[in-house]
Design a protein around this motif. Structure first.
Motif, short mmCIF file in Angstrom:
data_model
loop_
_atom_site.label_atom_id
_atom_site.label_comp_id
_atom_site.label_asym_id
_atom_site.label_seq_id
_atom_site.Cartn_x
_atom_site.Cartn_y
_atom_site.Cartn_z
N PRO A 1 -12.95 -93.72 -23.98
CA PRO A 1 -13.18 -94.50 -25.42
C PRO A 1 -14.35 -96.09 -24.90
CG PRO A 1 -11.15 -94.10 -25.14
CD PRO A 1 -11.92 -93.25 -24.57
N SER A 2 -13.78 -96.06 -23.76
CA SER A 2 -14.12 -97.24 -23.62
C SER A 2 -15.73 -96.91 -22.72
CB SER A 2 -14.11 -97.42 -22.25
OG SER A 2 -12.83 -98.46 -22.73
N ILE A 3 -16.05 -95.89 -22.62
CA ILE A 3 -17.32 -95.83 -21.71
C ILE A 3 -18.83 -94.56 -22.56
CG2 ILE A 3 -18.70 -94.56 -19.49
CD1 ILE A 3 -16.77 -94.57 -18.34
N PHE A 4 -17.73 -93.82 -23.41
CA PHE A 4 -18.73 -92.88 -24.24
C PHE A 4 -18.24 -93.16 -25.93
CE2 PHE A 4 -17.47 -90.60 -20.17
CZ PHE A 4 -19.25 -90.69 -19.47
N PHE A 5 -19.53 -93.55 -26.34
CA PHE A 5 -19.33 -94.16 -27.52
C PHE A 5 -20.46 -93.48 -29.11
CE2 PHE A 5 -18.97 -97.90 -25.64
CZ PHE A 5 -20.01 -97.94 -26.26
N ASP A 6 -20.15 -93.63 -29.50
CA ASP A 6 -21.39 -93.92 -30.86
C ASP A 6 -22.21 -95.08 -31.00
OD1 ASP A 6 -23.56 -94.09 -33.03
OD2 ASP A 6 -22.03 -92.35 -34.16
N LYS A 7 -23.38 -94.72 -30.03
CA LYS A 7 -23.98 -96.36 -29.88
C LYS A 7 -24.17 -97.12 -31.38
CE LYS A 7 -25.15 -96.23 -26.01
NZ LYS A 7 -23.76 -96.09 -25.06
N ALA A 8 -24.12 -96.59 -32.38
CA ALA A 8 -23.76 -97.30 -33.52
C ALA A 8 -22.90 -97.76 -33.92
CB ALA A 8 -25.50 -96.06 -34.71
N LYS A 9 -21.54 -96.76 -33.43
CA LYS A 9 -20.71 -97.60 -33.90
C LYS A 9 -19.98 -98.69 -33.30
CE LYS A 9 -19.59 -93.27 -36.99
NZ LYS A 9 -18.63 -91.53 -36.91
N GLY A 10 -20.46 -98.58 -32.13
CA GLY A 10 -19.33 -99.66 -31.30
C GLY A 10 -17.86 -98.34 -30.52
N PRO A 11 -17.40 -99.01 -29.78
CA PRO A 11 -16.20 -98.16 -28.94
C PRO A 11 -15.50 -98.36 -30.31
CG PRO A 11 -16.72 -100.38 -28.14
CD PRO A 11 -17.94 -99.97 -28.93
N ASP A 12 -14.45 -97.06 -30.18
CA ASP A 12 -13.28 -97.47 -30.96
C ASP A 12 -12.07 -98.38 -29.95
OD1 ASP A 12 -10.91 -96.50 -32.42
OD2 ASP A 12 -11.40 -94.87 -32.58
N THR A 13 -11.78 -100.10 -30.83
CA THR A 13 -11.50 -100.48 -30.14
C THR A 13 -9.79 -100.56 -30.23
OG1 THR A 13 -11.55 -101.55 -31.66
CG2 THR A 13 -13.08 -102.40 -30.34
N ALA A 14 -9.61 -99.79 -31.29
CA ALA A 14 -8.60 -99.43 -32.36
C ALA A 14 -7.66 -98.34 -31.56
CB ALA A 14 -8.30 -99.21 -34.06
N LYS A 15 -8.30 -97.91 -31.35
CA LYS A 15 -8.43 -96.36 -30.26
C LYS A 15 -7.81 -97.32 -28.68
CE LYS A 15 -9.01 -91.98 -28.02
NZ LYS A 15 -9.65 -90.73 -28.36
N ILE A 16 -8.57 -97.76 -28.14
CA ILE A 16 -8.09 -98.59 -26.80
C ILE A 16 -7.31 -99.57 -26.20
CG2 ILE A 16 -9.56 -100.11 -25.24
CD1 ILE A 16 -12.59 -98.60 -26.38
N GLU A 17 -7.11 -100.29 -27.72
CA GLU A 17 -6.25 -101.20 -27.89
C GLU A 17 -4.74 -100.64 -28.09
OE1 GLU A 17 -6.74 -104.30 -30.22
OE2 GLU A 17 -8.62 -104.77 -29.44
N ALA A 18 -4.32 -99.28 -28.61
CA ALA A 18 -3.44 -98.19 -28.94
C ALA A 18 -2.89 -97.95 -27.95
CB ALA A 18 -3.72 -97.01 -29.82
N ALA A 19 -3.45 -97.44 -26.22
CA ALA A 19 -3.62 -97.00 -25.65
C ALA A 19 -2.87 -97.91 -24.03
CB ALA A 19 -4.90 -96.74 -24.17
N LEU A 20 -2.90 -99.75 -24.87
CA LEU A 20 -2.13 -100.97 -23.93
C LEU A 20 -0.81 -100.07 -23.16
CD1 LEU A 20 -4.90 -102.88 -24.58
CD2 LEU A 20 -4.69 -101.99 -22.64
N PRO A 21 0.35 -100.73 -24.76
CA PRO A 21 1.68 -99.95 -24.24
C PRO A 21 1.99 -99.56 -24.00
CG PRO A 21 1.18 -100.85 -26.63
CD PRO A 21 -0.31 -100.46 -26.00
N GLU A 22 1.36 -97.58 -23.71
CA GLU A 22 1.35 -97.03 -23.27
C GLU A 22 1.23 -96.52 -22.05
OE1 GLU A 22 2.79 -94.14 -24.86
OE2 GLU A 22 2.88 -94.59 -26.85
N ILE A 23 0.30 -97.82 -21.39
CA ILE A 23 -0.60 -97.54 -19.96
C ILE A 23 0.46 -98.69 -19.00
CG2 ILE A 23 -2.44 -99.02 -18.95
CD1 ILE A 23 -4.59 -97.92 -20.70
#
Ligand SMILES: N[C@@H](CCC(=O)N[C@@H](CS)C(=O)NCC(=O)O)C(=O)O
Length: 208
Positions: free
Chosen positions: A112-134
């Motif tokens: 989701p950091s690479i592939f996203f709708d250019k008009a909307k930008g990356p889904d930062t909520a999804k990306i940040e939610a991954a960090l504790p799991e990482i």
């Protein structure tokens, strides 16, 4: 012996794992750099995923199955242990890598950091939610690597090759790198294995 063809773009972590295995075994192969869902991929994988393999009449999908086929078919050092417990441990760490490390680093963070709708930008909520799991994945792998620097016994196995590209790709992103850097056995693992010719020989060109 017929040509061994690995099908899949070199940017894919799973394609790279299979190529690491071929390089470590000195197995010659050709790479067909197809994206997921390309016709030649869909012809083999029912869900259009990469990597796929062709070898004479043999066509295979799913990276662990491909790794098993290559390790058993070709001469050279073995990277899938045969003794019962090491074999089970290798399965265990490949499964954990696929279910957790790939999910949280690759699918929920890198993709989701690479592939996203250019008009909307990356889904930062999804990306940040991954960090504790990482962080949880990193803690688990760090403990597993603490004794020997490898996931299974004191030797390089496919379990290491399976997670290496997930970790090294994740480390290209500052937020993920900041987590991985807190775990010294992971840092040492990445440094040691990315210095091997198998890794440098399989580097993809930067994304266009
Ligand atoms: N379980 C599969 C996973 C393969 C996989 O997720 N491949 C990614 C590229 S790294 C892919 O094809 N993604 C496209 C999709 O899932 O539609 C394996 O081990 O081969």
């Amino acid at each position: 012996m017929p040509n061994l063809e690995i099908i899949g773009t070199p940017h894919s972590n799973y394609v790279r794992s299979i190529r690491l295995l071929c390089e470590e075994k000195s197995v010659p192969y050709t790479l067909t750099p197809s994206r997921p869902h390309a016709p030649e991929v869909n012809a083999i994988h029912p869900a259009g995923q990469i990597p796929c393999l062709r070898h004479g009449d043999v066509a295979l999908f799913e990276s662990k199955a491909i790794a098993t086929y290559i390790d058993k078919t070709f001469p050279g050092p073995k990277f899938l242990p045969e003794a019962t417990l090491p074999a089970a441990l290798c399965e265990q760490w490949v499964s954990y890598g696929n279910a957790k490390v790939d999910r949280w680093i690759m699918r929920e963070f890198v993709v989701p950091s690479i592939f996203f709708d250019k008009a909307k930008g990356p889904d930062t909520a999804k990306i940040e939610a991954a960090l504790p799991e990482i962080d949880q994945c990193a803690r688990v792998l760090n403990n597993a690597l603490a004794t020997t620097g490898h996931l299974v016994g004191n030797q390089l196995t496919y379990a290491d090759m399976n997670v290496l590209p997930m970790l090294s790709i994740g480390a290209l992103y500052p937020a993920c790198k900041a987590i991985l850097d807190q775990y010294p056995h992971i840092t040492a693992f990445i440094a040691k294995l990315t210095a091997r010719p198998s890794y440098t020989n399989t580097a993809p060109l930067p994304r266009a």
